[in-house]
Design a protein around this motif. Structure first.
Motif, mmCIF file in Angstrom:
data_model
loop_
_atom_site.group_PDB
_atom_site.id
_atom_site.type_symbol
_atom_site.label_atom_id
_atom_site.label_comp_id
_atom_site.label_asym_id
_atom_site.label_seq_id
_atom_site.Cartn_x
_atom_site.Cartn_y
_atom_site.Cartn_z
ATOM 1 N N THR A 116 0.745 -1.017 0.021
ATOM 2 C CA THR A 116 0.101 0.045 0.019
ATOM 3 C C THR A 116 0.689 1.200 -0.053
ATOM 4 O OG1 THR A 116 -1.792 -0.987 1.144
ATOM 5 C CG2 THR A 116 -1.844 1.253 1.099
ATOM 6 N N GLY A 117 0.630 2.190 -0.811
ATOM 7 C CA GLY A 117 1.216 3.279 -1.062
ATOM 8 C C GLY A 117 2.427 3.365 -2.184
ATOM 9 N N ASP A 118 2.774 2.180 -2.547
ATOM 10 C CA ASP A 118 3.770 2.190 -3.638
ATOM 11 C C ASP A 118 3.024 2.815 -4.826
ATOM 12 O OD1 ASP A 118 5.500 0.773 -2.136
ATOM 13 O OD2 ASP A 118 5.113 -1.035 -3.379
ATOM 14 N N VAL A 119 3.899 3.311 -5.813
ATOM 15 C CA VAL A 119 3.339 3.909 -7.130
ATOM 16 C C VAL A 119 3.449 2.864 -8.162
ATOM 17 C CG1 VAL A 119 3.759 5.935 -8.782
ATOM 18 C CG2 VAL A 119 4.251 6.500 -6.416
ATOM 19 N N ALA A 120 2.427 2.950 -8.848
ATOM 20 C CA ALA A 120 2.433 1.692 -9.952
ATOM 21 C C ALA A 120 2.196 2.442 -11.474
ATOM 22 C CB ALA A 120 1.035 0.803 -9.812
ATOM 23 N N VAL A 121 2.859 1.854 -12.252
ATOM 24 C CA VAL A 121 2.941 2.192 -13.761
ATOM 25 C C VAL A 121 1.854 1.251 -14.485
ATOM 26 C CG1 VAL A 121 4.191 2.618 -15.874
ATOM 27 C CG2 VAL A 121 5.110 3.332 -13.609
ATOM 28 N N LEU A 122 1.130 1.560 -15.209
ATOM 29 C CA LEU A 122 0.264 0.694 -16.060
ATOM 30 C C LEU A 122 -0.115 1.185 -17.515
ATOM 31 C CD1 LEU A 122 -3.422 1.423 -14.946
ATOM 32 C CD2 LEU A 122 -1.671 2.203 -13.554
ATOM 33 N N ILE A 123 -0.733 0.712 -18.154
ATOM 34 C CA ILE A 123 -0.850 1.141 -19.495
ATOM 35 C C ILE A 123 -2.523 1.218 -19.365
ATOM 36 C CG2 ILE A 123 -1.113 0.346 -22.091
ATOM 37 C CD1 ILE A 123 1.567 0.784 -20.960
ATOM 38 N N GLU A 124 -2.964 2.426 -20.019
ATOM 39 C CA GLU A 124 -4.392 3.018 -19.915
ATOM 40 C C GLU A 124 -4.314 3.466 -21.079
ATOM 41 O OE1 GLU A 124 -7.891 3.504 -17.765
ATOM 42 O OE2 GLU A 124 -6.221 2.113 -17.324
ATOM 43 N N ALA A 125 -5.176 3.182 -21.885
ATOM 44 C CA ALA A 125 -5.538 3.924 -23.341
ATOM 45 C C ALA A 125 -4.220 4.131 -24.215
ATOM 46 C CB ALA A 125 -6.303 5.095 -23.178
ATOM 47 N N ASP A 126 -3.440 2.842 -24.164
ATOM 48 C CA ASP A 126 -2.308 2.678 -24.936
ATOM 49 C C ASP A 126 -1.119 3.807 -24.493
ATOM 50 O OD1 ASP A 126 -3.200 0.518 -26.568
ATOM 51 O OD2 ASP A 126 -4.027 2.027 -27.863
ATOM 52 N N GLU A 127 -1.245 4.391 -23.366
ATOM 53 C CA GLU A 127 -0.377 5.044 -22.644
ATOM 54 C C GLU A 127 0.215 4.604 -21.481
ATOM 55 O OE1 GLU A 127 1.109 8.101 -24.039
ATOM 56 O OE2 GLU A 127 -0.270 7.918 -25.980
ATOM 57 N N GLU A 128 1.358 4.975 -20.823
ATOM 58 C CA GLU A 128 1.582 4.716 -19.655
ATOM 59 C C GLU A 128 0.860 5.621 -18.626
ATOM 60 O OE1 GLU A 128 6.034 2.878 -19.416
ATOM 61 O OE2 GLU A 128 6.018 4.860 -19.069
ATOM 62 N N ALA A 129 0.515 5.140 -17.439
ATOM 63 C CA ALA A 129 -0.277 6.014 -16.823
ATOM 64 C C ALA A 129 0.226 5.606 -15.269
ATOM 65 C CB ALA A 129 -1.982 5.693 -16.626
ATOM 66 N N MET A 130 -0.109 6.433 -14.387
ATOM 67 C CA MET A 130 0.455 6.100 -12.801
ATOM 68 C C MET A 130 -0.679 6.130 -11.795
ATOM 69 S SD MET A 130 4.099 8.160 -12.806
ATOM 70 C CE MET A 130 3.284 9.510 -13.976
ATOM 71 N N GLY A 131 -0.570 5.305 -11.036
ATOM 72 C CA GLY A 131 -1.711 5.265 -9.998
ATOM 73 C C GLY A 131 -0.977 4.943 -8.607
ATOM 74 N N ILE A 132 -1.568 4.688 -7.417
ATOM 75 C CA ILE A 132 -1.174 4.449 -6.291
ATOM 76 C C ILE A 132 -1.855 3.199 -5.540
ATOM 77 C CG2 ILE A 132 -0.965 5.203 -3.790
ATOM 78 C CD1 ILE A 132 -1.693 7.857 -4.987
ATOM 79 N N VAL A 133 -0.868 2.217 -5.235
ATOM 80 C CA VAL A 133 -1.330 0.812 -4.894
ATOM 81 C C VAL A 133 -2.138 0.843 -3.370
ATOM 82 C CG1 VAL A 133 -0.556 -1.384 -3.951
ATOM 83 C CG2 VAL A 133 0.682 -0.212 -5.879
ATOM 84 N N GLY A 134 -3.213 0.392 -3.213
ATOM 85 C CA GLY A 134 -4.156 0.355 -2.314
ATOM 86 C C GLY A 134 -4.608 -1.077 -2.072
ATOM 87 N N GLY A 135 -3.967 -1.948 -1.614
ATOM 88 C CA GLY A 135 -4.174 -3.331 -1.274
ATOM 89 C C GLY A 135 -4.182 -4.183 -2.525
ATOM 90 N N GLY A 136 -5.317 -4.724 -2.956
ATOM 91 C CA GLY A 136 -5.319 -5.379 -4.137
ATOM 92 C C GLY A 136 -5.594 -4.633 -5.492
ATOM 93 N N HIS A 137 -5.631 -3.297 -5.438
ATOM 94 C CA HIS A 137 -6.053 -2.650 -6.483
ATOM 95 C C HIS A 137 -5.143 -1.303 -6.496
ATOM 96 C CE1 HIS A 137 -8.277 -1.273 -3.175
ATOM 97 N NE2 HIS A 137 -8.073 -0.235 -3.413
ATOM 98 N N ILE A 138 -5.137 -0.540 -7.710
ATOM 99 C CA ILE A 138 -4.192 0.501 -8.108
ATOM 100 C C ILE A 138 -5.482 1.652 -8.073
ATOM 101 C CG2 ILE A 138 -2.894 1.807 -9.403
ATOM 102 C CD1 ILE A 138 -1.990 -0.968 -10.835
#
Length: 132
Positions: free
Chosen positions: A87-109
């Protein structure tokens, strides 16, 4: 205060915040979280300086970064993968064919999306995880 509690307060303060490039987009969302934890703003050189995501990418490219995630890679410790995310780590994911970022909160971002605002996606969508 625990990281989980700090994250809840951080998210509660942003629930009604609209998506606005350079002020409240996925890169600034992650940067604001890093500021919350560390007091250091990794997005300071670009904050408030672009009016579209394309302009933001152009500013990053001018400064030698291919994406906002490259900025993270230059300042944070990369974890081995999403299965070791906390929890609190920063995640990088692909959203609409672009890199996006979010924040880990348990089993989700936790993510900030145009038009939809604050939301969440499954943790296994992460392609990289960084620990602030």
């Amino acid at each position: 205060m625990t990281r989980e509690h700090t994250l809840r307060q951080f998210l509660d303060a942003r629930r009604a915040e609209p998506f606005r490039p350079s002020l409240s987009d996925c890169a600034m969302f992650a940067a604001d979280w890093i500021v919350e934890l560390t007091g250091s703003d990794p997005a300071a050189p670009w904050r408030g300086r672009y009016n579209s995501l394309d302009e933001g990418r152009a500013l990053l490219a001018r400064d030698g970064f291919a994406s906002p995630a490259e900025v993270l890679a230059s300042i944070l410790v990369k974890n081995a993968g999403w299965m070791q995310a906390q929890t609190g780590d920063v995640a990088v994911l692909i959203e609409a064919d672009e890199e996006a970022m979010g924040i880990v909160g348990g089993g989700h971002i936790h993510v900030l999306r145009p038009m939809r605002g604050l939301g969440a996606v499954p943790l296994d969508r992460a392609i990289r995880i960084y620990r602030p």
